[in-house]
Design a protein around this motif. Sequence first.
Motif, short mmCIF file in Angstrom:
data_model
loop_
_atom_site.label_atom_id
_atom_site.label_comp_id
_atom_site.label_asym_id
_atom_site.label_seq_id
_atom_site.Cartn_x
_atom_site.Cartn_y
_atom_site.Cartn_z
N ILE A 165 3.33 1.35 -9.02
CA ILE A 165 1.89 1.09 -9.01
C ILE A 165 1.62 -0.39 -9.34
O ILE A 165 0.84 -1.06 -8.67
N VAL A 166 2.27 -0.89 -10.37
CA VAL A 166 2.07 -2.29 -10.76
C VAL A 166 2.58 -3.23 -9.66
O VAL A 166 1.92 -4.21 -9.31
N LEU A 167 3.75 -2.94 -9.11
CA LEU A 167 4.30 -3.78 -8.04
C LEU A 167 3.36 -3.81 -6.84
O LEU A 167 3.08 -4.87 -6.29
N ASP A 189 20.63 11.23 -14.62
CA ASP A 189 20.80 12.37 -13.74
C ASP A 189 19.92 12.18 -12.52
O ASP A 189 18.72 11.97 -12.64
N ALA A 190 20.53 12.26 -11.35
CA ALA A 190 19.78 12.05 -10.12
C ALA A 190 18.74 13.14 -9.92
O ALA A 190 17.73 12.93 -9.25
N SER A 191 18.95 14.30 -10.50
CA SER A 191 17.99 15.39 -10.33
C SER A 191 16.77 15.21 -11.24
O SER A 191 15.79 15.94 -11.11
N GLY A 192 16.81 14.23 -12.15
CA GLY A 192 15.69 14.01 -13.06
C GLY A 192 14.53 13.26 -12.42
O GLY A 192 13.49 13.10 -13.04
N CYS A 193 14.72 12.82 -11.18
CA CYS A 193 13.66 12.06 -10.51
C CYS A 193 13.64 12.45 -9.04
O CYS A 193 14.70 12.71 -8.44
N ASP A 194 12.47 12.48 -8.48
CA ASP A 194 12.29 12.80 -7.07
C ASP A 194 13.11 11.81 -6.23
O ASP A 194 13.12 10.61 -6.49
N ALA A 195 13.79 12.33 -5.21
CA ALA A 195 14.68 11.50 -4.39
C ALA A 195 13.92 10.38 -3.68
O ALA A 195 14.41 9.25 -3.58
N LEU A 196 12.71 10.67 -3.20
CA LEU A 196 11.93 9.64 -2.52
C LEU A 196 11.58 8.50 -3.47
O LEU A 196 11.76 7.32 -3.12
N VAL A 197 11.13 8.83 -4.66
CA VAL A 197 10.78 7.79 -5.64
C VAL A 197 12.02 7.01 -6.04
O VAL A 197 12.01 5.78 -6.07
N ILE A 224 2.94 6.24 -2.45
CA ILE A 224 4.09 7.04 -2.90
C ILE A 224 4.03 7.27 -4.40
O ILE A 224 4.25 8.38 -4.88
N SER A 225 3.70 6.23 -5.15
CA SER A 225 3.67 6.39 -6.60
C SER A 225 2.50 7.26 -7.05
O SER A 225 2.62 8.00 -8.03
N ALA A 226 1.39 7.23 -6.34
CA ALA A 226 0.25 8.07 -6.71
C ALA A 226 0.53 9.54 -6.39
O ALA A 226 0.20 10.43 -7.20
N ILE A 227 1.16 9.79 -5.27
CA ILE A 227 1.46 11.17 -4.88
C ILE A 227 2.56 11.77 -5.76
O ILE A 227 2.48 12.92 -6.18
N ARG A 228 3.58 10.99 -6.05
CA ARG A 228 4.75 11.50 -6.80
C ARG A 228 4.78 11.02 -8.25
O ARG A 228 5.85 10.90 -8.84
N LYS A 229 3.63 10.76 -8.82
CA LYS A 229 3.56 10.16 -10.16
C LYS A 229 4.23 11.03 -11.23
O LYS A 229 4.89 10.51 -12.13
N ASN A 230 4.09 12.32 -11.15
CA ASN A 230 4.62 13.22 -12.19
C ASN A 230 5.93 13.88 -11.80
O ASN A 230 6.34 14.84 -12.44
N GLU A 231 6.61 13.38 -10.79
CA GLU A 231 7.83 14.01 -10.32
C GLU A 231 9.09 13.21 -10.66
O GLU A 231 10.13 13.39 -10.03
N PHE A 280 0.84 -1.20 0.00
CA PHE A 280 0.00 0.00 0.00
C PHE A 280 0.87 1.25 0.00
O PHE A 280 0.53 2.26 -0.63
N ALA A 281 2.00 1.21 0.71
CA ALA A 281 2.93 2.35 0.70
C ALA A 281 3.47 2.61 -0.70
O ALA A 281 3.61 3.77 -1.11
#
Length: 170
Positions: free
Chosen positions: A48-50, A107-115, A29-36, A24-25
């Motif tokens: 989401i699939v996992l 690039d690490a900045s291309g994706c949210d650190a949490l995701v 996380i994927s729903a909240i940060r989907k576009n980040e 569920f976590a």
Amino acid sequence: MDAFGVCGSLFGILFCLIQNAFFFATLIISAIRKNECHGEPRLPIWLIVLGSVGIGFNCFWIIYLIVCHLCSYNKSTKAISIPLVFLLIFLLIWSITGLVWHGKLEDASGCDALVRNFVKVTGIVMTNFFGILICCGCCVLIQSSDSDSSSDTTTSVRNTGKWVLVWVSE
């Protein structure tokens, strides 16, 4: 039913419920940060699939544990275990896929650190976990198929709770 079977199934059900909280976590996380995650937009979809398949697998596993202990192990419970094996193989392959996609982040900045970090840790843990489950499941299937193939009218089967011992009666 022996005490080992009751404790084993209760532990299995409890473990599945705890693992569902983790799945569920991943969904949250994927729903909240989907576009980040612009560097690799497939990573939130991977989570989401996992999470979805993991929750489905755990619910199916709980049903399997309940059916096994209500009906004892027979052909019907063996038929239920076959889809579980396919789900495990899918989850193993999907975990490896997530690690590959994570590795393609340039690039690490291309994706949210949490995701990014959640995908890395989840991929590593789930790949190991599902790999171990597949190995254990194969051992159980091999062990149970050996006892099924050697059973005829002159063979007695005794289930000890850990392994099935087969001997020929005279």
